[in-house]
Design a protein around this motif. Structure first.
Motif, short mmCIF file in Angstrom:
data_model
loop_
_atom_site.label_atom_id
_atom_site.label_comp_id
_atom_site.label_asym_id
_atom_site.label_seq_id
_atom_site.Cartn_x
_atom_site.Cartn_y
_atom_site.Cartn_z
N GLU A 72 68.41 68.48 82.89
CA GLU A 72 68.86 69.86 82.98
C GLU A 72 67.94 70.70 83.86
O GLU A 72 68.39 71.60 84.56
CB GLU A 72 68.95 70.50 81.58
N VAL A 73 66.62 70.40 83.81
CA VAL A 73 65.67 71.14 84.65
C VAL A 73 65.96 70.88 86.12
O VAL A 73 65.98 71.81 86.94
CB VAL A 73 64.22 70.74 84.30
N LEU A 74 66.14 69.61 86.45
CA LEU A 74 66.44 69.26 87.84
C LEU A 74 67.78 69.82 88.29
O LEU A 74 67.94 70.21 89.45
CB LEU A 74 66.41 67.74 88.01
N LEU A 75 68.74 69.88 87.36
CA LEU A 75 70.04 70.46 87.70
C LEU A 75 69.89 71.94 88.02
O LEU A 75 70.52 72.44 88.97
CB LEU A 75 71.02 70.25 86.55
N LEU A 76 69.08 72.65 87.24
CA LEU A 76 68.84 74.07 87.51
C LEU A 76 68.23 74.27 88.89
O LEU A 76 68.51 75.26 89.57
CB LEU A 76 67.93 74.66 86.43
N ALA A 77 67.36 73.33 89.30
CA ALA A 77 66.76 73.43 90.63
C ALA A 77 67.74 73.04 91.73
O ALA A 77 67.70 73.58 92.83
CB ALA A 77 65.52 72.54 90.70
N ALA A 78 68.63 72.09 91.43
CA ALA A 78 69.57 71.59 92.45
C ALA A 78 70.73 72.56 92.68
O ALA A 78 71.22 72.67 93.81
CB ALA A 78 70.10 70.22 92.04
N LEU A 79 71.18 73.25 91.63
CA LEU A 79 72.34 74.13 91.78
C LEU A 79 72.10 75.26 92.78
O LEU A 79 72.97 75.51 93.64
CB LEU A 79 72.73 74.71 90.41
N PRO A 80 70.96 75.96 92.73
CA PRO A 80 70.74 77.00 93.74
C PRO A 80 70.67 76.43 95.15
O PRO A 80 71.12 77.06 96.10
CB PRO A 80 69.39 77.61 93.33
N VAL A 81 70.10 75.24 95.29
CA VAL A 81 70.03 74.60 96.60
C VAL A 81 71.43 74.33 97.13
O VAL A 81 71.76 74.62 98.29
CB VAL A 81 69.22 73.29 96.52
N LEU A 82 72.29 73.78 96.26
CA LEU A 82 73.67 73.53 96.65
C LEU A 82 74.41 74.83 96.91
O LEU A 82 75.18 74.95 97.88
CB LEU A 82 74.38 72.74 95.55
#
Length: 203
Positions: A72-82
């Motif tokens: 979930e932490v990595l997803l939170l970081a990946a979503l803004p990038v996407l």
């Protein structure tokens, strides 16, 4: 309803599932970093590369592919990038920036909490994420300024907008701190995602 909830808990807490989802997101971050570099989008290439580096430090340090941050932490970081990659509005890209800064601070906090003997009190955990978010926003502001001076970019349009960036980063940091305290320390403890032998080694 209870049975479905227990299945979700088991899915979230299983170390193999967590590691698998985490590595998928790590590969995505690496691909975005390379793509940003090829497009000469150096600021986001550096940021995404930094997130990628933080994500792979635990598995490399412990030589265990399952020593992964909560997905979930990595997803939170990946979503803004996407979101930034697909954004067409300037406002959307700025929101992505604030969320990315908070996600980066959240990654640092979770890594300290999970992979080191460091234990934070409830109020200090929130304060740490807020301060880390503001500090990261400051580092990004310096990088943007250096880019504007030496590469001819126009990241910083005015001092007033820069100050508002810090205000927004602080607000998002507070939200990220509450998420860290309520979710990653209480609802779904991040330590539960690690193999039992690794948990003993860290403790």
């Amino acid at each position: 309803m209870t049975q479905r909830s227990s299945r979700m808990d088991a899915l979230v807490e299983d170390e193999r599932v967590n590691a698998g989802l985490g590595w998928v997101l790590v590969v995505f971050l690496f691909a975005v970093a390379v793509a940003s570099l090829l497009r000469a989008d150096f600021l986001w290439a550096i940021f995404t590369g930094f997130v990628f580096t933080l994500a792979v430090i635990p598995p490399l340090a412990y030589r265990n592919a399952e020593a992964m941050l909560p997905w979930e932490v990595l997803l939170l970081a990946a979503l803004p990038v996407l979101g930034r990659a697909l954004a067409t509005l300037a406002l959307t890209t700025r929101v992505a920036t604030y969320l990315s800064v908070a996600a980066l601070a959240l990654i640092v906090a979770v890594e300290l909490h999970v992979f080191t003997p460091v234990r934070m009190t409830h109020w200090f955990a929130i304060l740490f994420v807020v301060i880390a978010t503001i500090a990261t926003a400051g580092v990004l502001a310096v990088i943007e300024w250096l880019s504007d001076v030496y590469l001819g970019t126009t990241f910083i349009r005015s001092e007033q907008l820069l100050m508002w960036d810090f205000v927004y980063a602080t607000v998002v940091g507070i939200v990220a701190g509450i998420v860290f305290e309520l979710y990653f320390r209480r609802v779904a403890p991040a330590q539960a995602r690690l193999p039992s032998d690794l948990q003993e080694q860290i403790e």
